[in-house]
Scaffold this motif. Structure first.
Motif, short mmCIF file in Angstrom:
data_model
loop_
_atom_site.label_atom_id
_atom_site.label_comp_id
_atom_site.label_asym_id
_atom_site.label_seq_id
_atom_site.Cartn_x
_atom_site.Cartn_y
_atom_site.Cartn_z
N UNK A 146 -9.40 22.04 -9.76
CA UNK A 146 -8.62 22.90 -8.87
C UNK A 146 -7.81 22.12 -7.85
N UNK A 147 -8.27 20.90 -7.47
CA UNK A 147 -7.61 20.15 -6.41
C UNK A 147 -7.90 20.77 -5.06
N UNK A 148 -8.89 20.23 -4.35
CA UNK A 148 -9.23 20.79 -3.03
C UNK A 148 -8.31 20.21 -1.97
N UNK A 149 -7.74 21.09 -1.11
CA UNK A 149 -6.95 20.62 0.02
C UNK A 149 -7.83 19.78 0.93
N UNK A 150 -7.29 18.72 1.48
CA UNK A 150 -7.98 17.82 2.41
C UNK A 150 -9.08 17.00 1.74
N UNK A 151 -8.99 16.86 0.43
CA UNK A 151 -9.94 16.01 -0.31
C UNK A 151 -9.18 15.37 -1.49
N UNK A 152 -8.07 14.69 -1.17
CA UNK A 152 -7.19 14.21 -2.25
C UNK A 152 -7.87 13.16 -3.11
N UNK A 153 -8.56 12.20 -2.50
CA UNK A 153 -9.16 11.12 -3.29
C UNK A 153 -10.28 11.67 -4.17
N UNK A 154 -11.11 12.52 -3.58
CA UNK A 154 -12.22 13.11 -4.33
C UNK A 154 -11.69 13.94 -5.50
N UNK A 155 -10.69 14.78 -5.23
CA UNK A 155 -10.14 15.64 -6.28
C UNK A 155 -9.51 14.80 -7.38
N UNK A 156 -8.75 13.75 -6.98
CA UNK A 156 -8.10 12.90 -7.97
C UNK A 156 -9.12 12.12 -8.79
N UNK A 157 -10.16 11.62 -8.13
CA UNK A 157 -11.20 10.87 -8.85
C UNK A 157 -11.91 11.77 -9.86
N UNK A 158 -12.22 13.00 -9.45
CA UNK A 158 -12.96 13.90 -10.34
C UNK A 158 -12.07 14.38 -11.49
N UNK A 159 -10.74 14.56 -11.23
CA UNK A 159 -9.82 14.87 -12.33
C UNK A 159 -9.80 13.70 -13.31
N UNK A 160 -9.87 12.48 -12.76
CA UNK A 160 -9.93 11.30 -13.61
C UNK A 160 -11.19 11.26 -14.45
N UNK A 161 -12.30 11.68 -13.88
CA UNK A 161 -13.56 11.71 -14.64
C UNK A 161 -13.45 12.70 -15.80
N UNK A 162 -12.79 13.83 -15.55
CA UNK A 162 -12.61 14.82 -16.63
C UNK A 162 -11.77 14.21 -17.76
#
Ligand SMILES: NC(=O)c1ccc[n+]([C@@H]2O[C@H](COP(=O)([O-])OP(=O)(O)OC[C@H]3O[C@@H](n4cnc5c(N)ncnc54)[C@H](O)[C@@H]3O)[C@@H](O)[C@H]2O)c1
Length: 247
Positions: A146-162
Motif C-alpha cells: 500500500x505504501x504508508x505515508x511517512x514510512x518511505x524506506x520501510x514501504x520501499x524495502x517491503x515492496x522490494x521483499x515482495x
C-alpha cells in the motif's frame, strides 16, 4: 490450533529473539522442528526460559554478508541441514515525510529489511538446492503493497521483499523449494517503538477489522507456508491484514 508436524526438519528464523520472529520460532519448535534463531541481539533470549525451546541461538547481523555465510556454516554444523528459512528480522525506521527522511536511516532500513533478506535467501538457497527441497518465507508488510505515508524506506524495502520473493519463487519453482511472503498489518511488538503514536493510530484506523493482528495469527500463517499442505503456491503474497490490503 492446527497441528503441523515438522519433526526431522531444521528451521532458521531471523530476528527470532522477540516479537513476531519469536512467535514463529516457538510455533515451528512446538511442531517438532529443530530451530536455530539468528538475531543481532540474542542475549535476552539466551538468558530467558523461552530460549530453552531452541537448538541454537546465534548472534547474526543479517546485513553482514560474511556473518550470514558463517551463520549458515554454524547452523549446518549444529543441525545438519536447513529445511526452512523464515526471513523475519526487520526494523521500522523513523516516522517522517520523504523530503525530511535522513539518508542514514534510509540506508539502515533498506540494509536490514531488504538487503538482509537477499543475503539470507542467497546463502540458504544454495543449501536447499543441494538438498532438493526447502521452504522460504519472507516477512514483508502491508506497507509494501500500500505504501504508508511517512514510512518511505520501510514501504520501499517491503515492496522490494515482495518482488524478491516473486523472483526467487520463479527461479526455484522446479527445484522442490517453495518461496512465499507474508504481508502483515500492524502487530503490537517492540517494532512500534520507532513509530509515533499518531502514525500507529492512523495505520490502525485503516484496518477494516478494527484491531491489530496478533503474533499468533502471523505464526500460524508462516507454519502453514512451511508445511506440506502448502504445495502449489510459490512467489506469492499471503496477507494477514484484517482486510486492509487492497490487492
Ligand atoms: N509489528 C508489526 O506491526 C509488523 C507489521 C508488518 C510487518 N512486520 C515485520 O515483522 C518482522 C518482525 O517485526 P517485529 O514487530 O516482531 O519486530 P521486533 O522489533 O519486535 O523484533 C525484531 C527482531 O529483529 C532483530 N533484528 C533487527 N535487526 C536485525 C539485524 N540486522 N540482524 C538480525 N536481527 C535483527 C531484533 O533484534 C529483534 O529481535 C519485521 O520484518 C517487521 O517489518 C511487523
Amino acid at each position: 490450533m492446527i497441528h503441523f508436524d515438522f519433526s526431522g526438519r531444521a528451521a532458521v528464523v531471523t530476528g527470532g529473539g522477540k516479537g513476531i520472529g519469536l512467535g514463529i520460532a516457538q510455533r515451528l519448535a512446538g511442531a517438532g522442528a529443530a530451530v536455530a534463531v539468528w538475531d543481532m541481539d540474542p542475549d535476552p533470549l539466551r538468558d530467558s526460559a523461552a530460549g530453552g525451546a531452541f537448538d541454537a541461538i546465534f548472534a547474526v547481523d543479517v546485513t553482514e554478508p560474511a556473518g550470514v555465510e558463517q551463520a549458515v556454516r554454524d547452523t549446518l554444523a549444529r543441525l545438519g541441514r536447513i529445511d526452512i528459512l523464515v526471513n523475519n528480522a526487520g526494523v521500522a525506521g523513523p516516522t517522517a515525510p520523504t523530503w525530511e527522511y535522513p539518508l542514514a536511516e534510509w540506508d539502515r532500513v533498506i540494509a536490514t529489511d531488504l538487503t538482509g533478506v537477499f543475503l539470507c535467501c542467497r546463502a540458504v538457497a544454495s543449501v536447499m538446492r543441494e538438498q532438493g527441497s526447502g521452504r522460504i518465507v519472507n516477512i514483508a508488510s502491508v506497507a509494501g503493497k500500500e505504501g504508508n505515508a511517512n514510512a518511505c524506506a520501510y514501504s520501499a524495502a517491503k515492496a522490494g521483499v515482495i518482488a524478491l520473493t516473486k523472483s526467487l519463487g520463479k527461479e526455484l519453482a522446479r527445484s522442490g523449494i517453495i518461496v512465499n511472503c507474508v504481508a502483515p498489518a500492524m502487530v503490537q511488538t517492540d517494532l512500534l517503538q520507532e513509530m509515533t503514536s499518531a502514525y500507529i493510530a492512523g495505520v490502525t484506523a485503516k484496518i477494516p477489522m478494527g484491531r491489530l493482528g496478533t503474533v499468533r495469527e502471523n505464526a500460524d500463517m508462516v507454519a502453514w507456508l512451511c508445511s506440506e499442505a502448502c504445495s502449489f503456491s510459490t512467489g506469492a503474497v499471503f496477507d494477514v491484514s484484517g482486510g486492509r490490503a487492497t490487492y
